[in-house]
Each structure stands twice: as structure tokens, then as C-alpha cells.
Scaffold this motif. Structure first.
Motif, PDB file in Angstrom:
ATOM      1  N   ALA A  48       4.168 121.693  88.818  1.00 54.41           N
ATOM      2  CA  ALA A  48       5.590 122.296  88.016  1.00 54.41           C
ATOM      3  C   ALA A  48       4.905 123.079  87.158  1.00 54.41           C
ATOM      4  CB  ALA A  48       5.311 120.496  87.752  1.00 54.41           C
ATOM      5  N   ALA A  49       6.410 123.644  86.665  1.00 50.29           N
ATOM      6  CA  ALA A  49       6.122 125.173  86.321  1.00 50.29           C
ATOM      7  C   ALA A  49       6.413 124.784  84.863  1.00 50.29           C
ATOM      8  CB  ALA A  49       7.489 125.943  86.694  1.00 50.29           C
ATOM      9  N   SER A  50       6.271 123.505  84.112  1.00 45.10           N
ATOM     10  CA  SER A  50       6.449 122.999  83.168  1.00 45.10           C
ATOM     11  C   SER A  50       4.881 121.717  82.566  1.00 45.10           C
ATOM     12  CB  SER A  50       7.762 122.290  82.422  1.00 45.10           C
ATOM     13  OG  SER A  50       8.137 124.118  82.219  1.00 45.10           O
ATOM     14  N   CYS A  51       4.146 122.043  83.445  1.00 46.17           N
ATOM     15  CA  CYS A  51       3.240 121.396  83.175  1.00 46.17           C
ATOM     16  C   CYS A  51       1.556 122.510  83.386  1.00 46.17           C
ATOM     17  CB  CYS A  51       2.959 120.384  83.981  1.00 46.17           C
ATOM     18  SG  CYS A  51       4.108 119.199  83.832  1.00 46.17           S
ATOM     19  N   ALA A 119       7.228 114.794  83.589  1.00 45.77           N
ATOM     20  CA  ALA A 119       7.074 116.227  83.510  1.00 45.77           C
ATOM     21  C   ALA A 119       9.120 116.297  83.587  1.00 45.77           C
ATOM     22  CB  ALA A 119       6.538 116.270  84.958  1.00 45.77           C
ATOM     23  N   CYS A 120       9.200 117.777  83.946  1.00 46.12           N
ATOM     24  CA  CYS A 120      10.154 118.388  83.723  1.00 46.12           C
ATOM     25  C   CYS A 120      10.810 118.102  85.503  1.00 46.12           C
ATOM     26  CB  CYS A 120      10.669 120.012  83.871  1.00 46.12           C
ATOM     27  SG  CYS A 120      11.832 120.011  83.670  1.00 46.12           S
ATOM     28  N   GLU A 121      11.878 117.669  85.192  1.00 44.76           N
ATOM     29  CA  GLU A 121      12.896 116.929  86.858  1.00 44.76           C
ATOM     30  C   GLU A 121      14.148 117.609  86.573  1.00 44.76           C
ATOM     31  OE1 GLU A 121      11.721 113.799  89.102  1.00 44.76           O
ATOM     32  OE2 GLU A 121      10.494 112.814  87.820  1.00 44.76           O
ATOM     33  N   LEU A 122      14.556 118.535  85.661  1.00 42.34           N
ATOM     34  CA  LEU A 122      15.408 119.297  85.969  1.00 42.34           C
ATOM     35  C   LEU A 122      16.017 119.613  87.577  1.00 42.34           C
ATOM     36  CD1 LEU A 122      15.892 120.824  82.649  1.00 42.34           C
ATOM     37  CD2 LEU A 122      16.656 119.029  83.050  1.00 42.34           C
ATOM     38  N   CYS A 123      14.838 120.011  88.163  1.00 39.72           N
ATOM     39  CA  CYS A 123      15.612 120.833  89.954  1.00 39.72           C
ATOM     40  C   CYS A 123      14.955 119.826  90.705  1.00 39.72           C
ATOM     41  CB  CYS A 123      14.609 121.873  90.143  1.00 39.72           C
ATOM     42  SG  CYS A 123      15.400 123.243  89.353  1.00 39.72           S
ATOM     43  N   GLU A 124      15.335 119.186  91.789  1.00 38.91           N
ATOM     44  CA  GLU A 124      14.996 118.487  92.480  1.00 38.91           C
ATOM     45  C   GLU A 124      13.525 118.660  93.224  1.00 38.91           C
ATOM     46  OE1 GLU A 124      16.146 116.000  94.272  1.00 38.91           O
ATOM     47  OE2 GLU A 124      18.000 115.754  92.934  1.00 38.91           O
ATOM     48  N   GLU A 125      13.812 119.897  93.428  1.00 39.76           N
ATOM     49  CA  GLU A 125      12.451 121.175  93.293  1.00 39.76           C
ATOM     50  C   GLU A 125      11.842 121.925  92.444  1.00 39.76           C
ATOM     51  OE1 GLU A 125      10.234 121.566  97.170  1.00 39.76           O
ATOM     52  OE2 GLU A 125      11.409 119.254  97.581  1.00 39.76           O
ATOM     53  N   CYS A 126      10.999 121.361  91.793  1.00 33.82           N
ATOM     54  CA  CYS A 126       9.715 122.511  91.609  1.00 33.82           C
ATOM     55  C   CYS A 126       9.256 123.645  91.396  1.00 33.82           C
ATOM     56  CB  CYS A 126       8.786 121.753  89.962  1.00 33.82           C
ATOM     57  SG  CYS A 126       8.665 122.730  88.496  1.00 33.82           S
ATOM     58  N   THR A 127       9.358 124.747  91.030  1.00 33.68           N
ATOM     59  CA  THR A 127       8.785 126.320  91.369  1.00 33.68           C
ATOM     60  C   THR A 127       7.436 126.589  91.286  1.00 33.68           C
ATOM     61  OG1 THR A 127       8.939 127.833  89.602  1.00 33.68           O
ATOM     62  CG2 THR A 127      11.259 128.094  91.160  1.00 33.68           C
ATOM     63  N   ALA A 128       7.259 125.496  90.464  1.00 35.35           N
ATOM     64  CA  ALA A 128       5.519 125.501  90.165  1.00 35.35           C
ATOM     65  C   ALA A 128       5.054 126.365  88.880  1.00 35.35           C
ATOM     66  CB  ALA A 128       5.232 125.018  91.508  1.00 35.35           C
ATOM     67  N   ASP A 132       8.874 131.744  87.661  1.00 29.98           N
ATOM     68  CA  ASP A 132      10.359 131.524  88.077  1.00 29.98           C
ATOM     69  C   ASP A 132      10.583 130.429  88.106  1.00 29.98           C
ATOM     70  OD1 ASP A 132       9.007 133.475  90.035  1.00 29.98           O
ATOM     71  OD2 ASP A 132       7.478 132.644  91.226  1.00 29.98           O
ATOM     72  N   CYS A 133      10.871 129.538  87.068  1.00 30.81           N
ATOM     73  CA  CYS A 133      11.382 128.200  86.705  1.00 30.81           C
ATOM     74  C   CYS A 133      12.384 128.724  86.671  1.00 30.81           C
ATOM     75  CB  CYS A 133      10.964 127.586  84.976  1.00 30.81           C
ATOM     76  SG  CYS A 133      11.963 126.398  84.685  1.00 30.81           S
ATOM     77  N   LYS A 134      13.439 127.641  87.213  1.00 24.75           N
ATOM     78  CA  LYS A 134      15.119 127.854  87.581  1.00 24.75           C
ATOM     79  C   LYS A 134      15.834 127.602  86.438  1.00 24.75           C
ATOM     80  CE  LYS A 134      14.150 125.994  91.503  1.00 24.75           C
ATOM     81  NZ  LYS A 134      14.979 124.322  92.837  1.00 24.75           N
ATOM     82  N   HIS A 135      15.353 127.222  85.799  1.00 26.20           N
ATOM     83  CA  HIS A 135      16.037 126.942  84.120  1.00 26.20           C
ATOM     84  C   HIS A 135      15.356 127.017  83.260  1.00 26.20           C
ATOM     85  CE1 HIS A 135      19.115 124.740  86.052  1.00 26.20           C
ATOM     86  NE2 HIS A 135      18.486 124.684  86.841  1.00 26.20           N
ATOM     87  N   PRO A 136      14.710 128.468  82.825  1.00 26.39           N
ATOM     88  CA  PRO A 136      13.833 128.490  82.197  1.00 26.39           C
ATOM     89  C   PRO A 136      13.907 128.336  80.470  1.00 26.39           C
ATOM     90  CG  PRO A 136      14.675 130.887  83.081  1.00 26.39           C
ATOM     91  CD  PRO A 136      15.414 129.525  83.690  1.00 26.39           C
ATOM     92  N   ARG A 138      15.869 125.449  79.187  1.00 29.55           N
ATOM     93  CA  ARG A 138      16.034 124.317  79.680  1.00 29.55           C
ATOM     94  C   ARG A 138      14.762 123.531  80.449  1.00 29.55           C
ATOM     95  NH1 ARG A 138      21.246 122.168  79.756  1.00 29.55           N
ATOM     96  NH2 ARG A 138      21.218 120.769  81.372  1.00 29.55           N
ATOM     97  N   ALA A 139      14.334 124.108  80.434  1.00 28.64           N
ATOM     98  CA  ALA A 139      12.628 123.575  80.894  1.00 28.64           C
ATOM     99  C   ALA A 139      11.352 123.379  79.755  1.00 28.64           C
ATOM    100  CB  ALA A 139      11.832 124.711  82.190  1.00 28.64           C
ATOM    101  N   ARG A 140      11.459 122.341  79.730  1.00 30.28           N
ATOM    102  CA  ARG A 140      10.379 121.663  78.251  1.00 30.28           C
ATOM    103  C   ARG A 140       8.851 121.074  78.944  1.00 30.28           C
ATOM    104  NH1 ARG A 140      13.550 124.905  76.908  1.00 30.28           N
ATOM    105  NH2 ARG A 140      14.843 123.777  74.499  1.00 30.28           N
TER     106      ARG A 140
HETATM  107  S1  SF4 Z   1      14.067 123.664  85.974  1.00 28.18           S
HETATM  108 FE1  SF4 Z   1      11.234 124.490  85.531  1.00 28.18          FE
HETATM  109  S2  SF4 Z   1       9.968 123.652  85.322  1.00 28.18           S
HETATM  110 FE2  SF4 Z   1      11.976 122.199  85.482  1.00 28.18          FE
HETATM  111  S3  SF4 Z   1      11.618 121.096  87.631  1.00 28.18           S
HETATM  112 FE3  SF4 Z   1      13.596 123.111  87.834  1.00 28.18          FE
HETATM  113  S4  SF4 Z   1      11.896 125.169  88.031  1.00 28.18           S
HETATM  114 FE4  SF4 Z   1      10.687 123.906  87.402  1.00 28.18          FE
END
Ligand code: SF4
Length: 180
Positions: A48-51, A119-128, A132-136, A138-140
């Protein structure tokens, strides 16, 4: 401060967030054991890209909390017949909390910073990977990802929390909004 708190409370309530308590951020307990639990035992580690490991060190997290004078801890209590339903709940709640953070920021609290209740679940699949976060914007992270001992912290202010033994148990989750 009470006038400022009233204005903040109004913002929270307008979004339906009535269940919260104030805390001095210096009272928020941050501990190395929390990071150890993230590193060894949590499936989100490295996924998870925010963990962790995509977060500051525990000592930097302590320093970060100490830079604030006020925090709101939001309480969320739910249980689900189908455990998979909790993901949509998490996503919807996080989106609403981001609106609160935005409104608090726009009202002049330039340092305000939100930590999600899960954990951030804004996307179905996290980039890890954070870069590369898809919503840099908004992710927290969660409080736990920032080293917060949520159990000890919320118990100090009279909120419930227990170890969950089964998916059908009622969850007590907590988000934190640092304000200044
Ligand atoms: S917003 Fe970023 S941290 Fe959140 S799920 Fe999407 S890729 Fe992962």
C-alpha cells in the motif's frame, strides 16, 4: 480557542461527523511497537502506497505530531454481515473526510493534515509505491501507519476499542485530523 473549535465542529457536523473528541497532539501516543506490527504481520506492508515502508520514521512521526496544538479524533463504529462491504465504507468515509480536511484548510488552517481510519482504498488496486500513487494529492496514511498506538490513545479519552476476534465483531475505527 473555543470559538475556533466551534467553527471546526460546524464543518465536521455539516459532513455528518458528529462523533469526535479533541485531543492535544502531544497526548497522542506514538511507539516503535506499532511500526513493528506493520512490518511483521500486516498484509499491507509493502503493498500500500500510504502504509509502511512508504511513511516517515517513527521518530519523525513523533516530531510531526508535536508541531500541532490541536487534533480531532473521529470515531467510526460498524459491523458487516459481509466483511467485503467494509471496503466501500472505508472508501466513502475517506472521501468525505478529505472534504472536511479541505474545508478546514480553506478556512485558514494551513497545516491541517488528515489520517484515514483505514488503509487508503481510494483505488481498487493500490500501486504499492508512493511515487506511483494514482491520487497523490488525496492519499493519506492511517494513524497506525504514522506509528500511533491507537489503542492507548483513544482509551485515554474514553473511546472504546478492542482486539477483533472475528469479522462479525463491531469495529471501532479512528481517523485523526491535525489542525493548526
Ligand atoms: S490513492 Fe494511492 S495510496 Fe491510495 S489506493 Fe490509490 S495508489 Fe494506493
Amino acid at each position: 480557542m473555543s470559538k475556533a473549535k466551534d467553527a471546526l465542529k460546524k464543518i465536521f457536523r455539516e459532513r455528518g461527523f458528529d462523533d469526535f473528541k479533541w485531543i492535544d497532539p502531544k497526548q497522542v501516543i506514538i511507539a516503535q511497537w506499532v511500526r513493528m506490527k506493520c512490518t511483521y504481520g500486516c498484509p499491507n506492508y509493502g503493498e500500500a502506497a500510504s502504509c509502511p515502508p512508504n511513511v516517515p520514521s517513527v521518530s519523525d512521526c513523533r516530531e510531526f505530531f508535536d508541531e500541532y496544538d490541536l487534533a480531532a479524533i473521529f470515531h467510526f463504529s460498524r459491523s458487516f454481515d459481509n466483511p467485503d462491504d467494509r471496503h466501500d465504507w472505508t472508501r466513502e468515509t475517506s472521501i468525505q473526510l478529505l472534504e472536511v480536511e479541505k474545508e478546514v484548510f480553506l478556512s485558514g488552517y494551513v497545516k491541517t493534515f488528515l489520517m484515514f481510519m483505514d488503509a487508503c482504498e481510494l483505488c481498487e488496486e493500490c500501486t504499492a509505491i508512493r511515487a506511483d500513487c494514482k491520487h497523490p494529492k488525496r492519499a493519506r496514511p492511517t494513524p497506525e501507519a504514522m506509528g500511533v498506538d491507537v489503542f492507548s490513545t483513544v482509551r485515554q479519552i474514553g473511546y472504546p476499542i478492542d482486539v477483533l476476534k472475528d469479522y462479525s465483531d463491531t469495529m471501532n475505527r479512528y481517523a485523526i485530523l491535525l489542525v493548526e
